[in-house]
Scaffold this active site. Structure first.
Site, mmCIF file in Angstrom:
data_model
loop_
_atom_site.group_PDB
_atom_site.id
_atom_site.type_symbol
_atom_site.label_atom_id
_atom_site.label_comp_id
_atom_site.label_asym_id
_atom_site.label_seq_id
_atom_site.Cartn_x
_atom_site.Cartn_y
_atom_site.Cartn_z
ATOM 1 N N LEU A 24 0.980 -1.151 0.002
ATOM 2 C CA LEU A 24 0.015 -0.143 -0.030
ATOM 3 C C LEU A 24 0.875 1.377 -0.059
ATOM 4 C CD1 LEU A 24 -3.090 -0.810 2.259
ATOM 5 C CD2 LEU A 24 -3.123 -0.015 -0.240
ATOM 6 N N HIS A 25 1.468 1.631 -0.942
ATOM 7 C CA HIS A 25 2.496 2.423 -1.345
ATOM 8 C C HIS A 25 1.514 3.928 -1.718
ATOM 9 C CE1 HIS A 25 2.541 2.143 -5.888
ATOM 10 N NE2 HIS A 25 2.494 0.826 -5.590
ATOM 11 N N ALA A 26 1.892 4.909 -1.969
ATOM 12 C CA ALA A 26 1.156 6.091 -2.292
ATOM 13 C C ALA A 26 0.099 5.878 -3.596
ATOM 14 C CB ALA A 26 1.923 7.552 -2.701
ATOM 15 N N GLU A 101 -1.001 -2.425 -11.459
ATOM 16 C CA GLU A 101 0.580 -2.504 -11.462
ATOM 17 C C GLU A 101 1.162 -3.662 -12.250
ATOM 18 O OE1 GLU A 101 2.385 -1.994 -7.727
ATOM 19 O OE2 GLU A 101 1.160 -0.489 -7.212
#
Length: 103
Positions: A24-26, A101
């Site tokens: 859970l990155h930006a 992604e």
């Protein structure tokens, strides 16, 4: 009014494993929040790591980032409201699709 109260008491929950490269990155948190904003239900996320033991509201990128959830870690998503099952399904699809992604 009675039917509306019954709808608001609908609760759904799912535990998911983060499989995208950076968890859970930006960008992933922003996509998570955007998905949450499509639903009326209130949605919370809890990470199964030692960084943040509390659940956070999923309508805030900053709150999601504070979880510190990395690839391979589990999160539990809880939704409460009139469209809770649909919200959970959409979030599950987002996570299972690795937030779009390509690693």
């Amino acid at each position: 009014m009675g039917a509306e109260r019954a709808d608001m008491s609908q609760t759904s929950q799912i535990t998911l494993t983060l499989t995208n490269k950076r968890g859970l990155h930006a960008r992933a948190s922003n996509k998570f929040m955007e998905t949450v904003s499509l639903y009326q239900s209130q949605i919370w996320v809890r990470s199964h790591n030692d960084v943040c033991a509390e659940r956070v509201e999923a309508d805030s990128v900053m709150e999601l980032l504070l979880l510190g959830s990395a690839c391979g870690e589990e999160i539990t998503v809880t939704a409460q409201g009139p469209d809770a099952p649909e919200a959970i399904q959409a979030i599950a699809a987002l996570v299972e699709n690795r937030f779009g992604e390509v690693d």
